[in-house]
Design a protein around this motif. Structure first.
Motif, PDB file in Angstrom:
ATOM      1  N   ILE A  17       1.198  80.199  58.469  1.00 11.83           N
ATOM      2  CA  ILE A  17       1.862  78.907  58.576  1.00 11.83           C
ATOM      3  C   ILE A  17       3.226  79.048  57.917  1.00 11.83           C
ATOM      4  O   ILE A  17       3.342  79.366  56.733  1.00 11.83           O
ATOM      5  CB  ILE A  17       1.036  77.794  57.888  1.00 11.83           C
ATOM      6  N   LEU A  18       4.277  78.833  58.701  1.00  9.89           N
ATOM      7  CA  LEU A  18       5.647  79.038  58.228  1.00  9.89           C
ATOM      8  C   LEU A  18       6.200  77.827  57.505  1.00  9.89           C
ATOM      9  O   LEU A  18       6.913  77.959  56.500  1.00  9.89           O
ATOM     10  CB  LEU A  18       6.550  79.414  59.400  1.00  9.89           C
ATOM     11  N   GLN A  19       5.926  76.619  58.044  1.00 10.90           N
ATOM     12  CA  GLN A  19       6.463  75.412  57.423  1.00 10.90           C
ATOM     13  C   GLN A  19       5.729  74.182  57.931  1.00 10.90           C
ATOM     14  O   GLN A  19       5.078  74.212  58.962  1.00 10.90           O
ATOM     15  CB  GLN A  19       7.957  75.269  57.680  1.00 10.90           C
ATOM     16  N   ARG A  20       5.878  73.101  57.174  1.00 12.30           N
ATOM     17  CA  ARG A  20       5.360  71.797  57.593  1.00 12.30           C
ATOM     18  C   ARG A  20       6.393  71.151  58.503  1.00 12.30           C
ATOM     19  O   ARG A  20       7.592  71.301  58.306  1.00 12.30           O
ATOM     20  CB  ARG A  20       5.135  70.906  56.387  1.00 12.30           C
ATOM     21  N   LEU A  21       5.912  70.405  59.480  1.00 11.24           N
ATOM     22  CA  LEU A  21       6.812  69.664  60.365  1.00 11.24           C
ATOM     23  C   LEU A  21       6.622  68.169  60.130  1.00 11.24           C
ATOM     24  O   LEU A  21       5.549  67.713  59.799  1.00 11.24           O
ATOM     25  CB  LEU A  21       6.508  70.007  61.838  1.00 11.24           C
ATOM     26  N   HIS A  22       7.663  67.431  60.365  1.00 16.32           N
ATOM     27  CA  HIS A  22       7.588  65.963  60.139  1.00 16.32           C
ATOM     28  C   HIS A  22       7.517  65.226  61.434  1.00 16.32           C
ATOM     29  O   HIS A  22       7.881  65.574  62.447  1.00 16.32           O
ATOM     30  CB  HIS A  22       8.790  65.476  59.342  1.00 16.32           C
TER      31      HIS A  22
END
Length: 154
Positions: free
Chosen positions: A149-154
């Motif tokens: 998992i690279l990043q959280r998205l909004h």
């Protein structure tokens, strides 16, 4: 890095189960809707895939995330999955033909002439699948084959 968006559906220690919906390559193509790939997508729909990804960003259940896998890892896995079974089949058939000539010192007659090649091909294919099973189990621990998992998205 090959990237895809998804939603976390479960957590398991440092890993997360992520559900993704495979995107089609048709979105940016000039012939959108006029080729065979878009027809297949319309018939079968987009497939939902569930991945086990390393959760280094500590995202929670229900969050939208960006997951990724290295190009090298994906390429080596694709080569193993597509190339090894075909090589096993062909090499097995060649060995079957060679063994027929070596052991019997003659070829079989009529409809049975290809039987050693067929049996050898099947044995080679099954051995390739067994090898692939071990490769798959071992490669899940290699960092280049790990979905992250690279990043959280909004």
């Amino acid at each position: 890095m090959i990237e895809e968006q998804g939603i976390i559906i479960a957590l398991d220690g440092e890993f997360a189960e992520v559900r993704t919906q495979r995107r089609s390559a048709c979105g940016g193509c000039v012939a959108n809707g006029a080729c065979g790939t878009s027809l297949i997508e319309r018939l079968f729909g987009r497939r939902v895939t569930q991945l086990r990804a390393l959760n280094e960003v500590r995202a929670g259940v229900g969050e939208r995330v960006l997951v990724g896998i290295s190009e090298a890892g994906l390429l080596s896995a694709a080569l193993a999955v597509y190339l090894v079974p075909i090589l096993g089949l062909v090499l097995g058939a060649l060995v079957g033909t060679w063994m027929n000539g070596l052991l019997l010192n003659r070829s079989l007659d009529g409809s049975m002439a290809d039987l050693p090649s067929v049996i050898g091909g099947l044995i080679g294919f099954l051995l390739a699948l067994l090898w692939l099973r071990g490769y798959s189990a071992g490669s899940s621990k290699r960092p280049e084959h790990q979905v992250v998992i690279l990043q959280r998205l909004h």
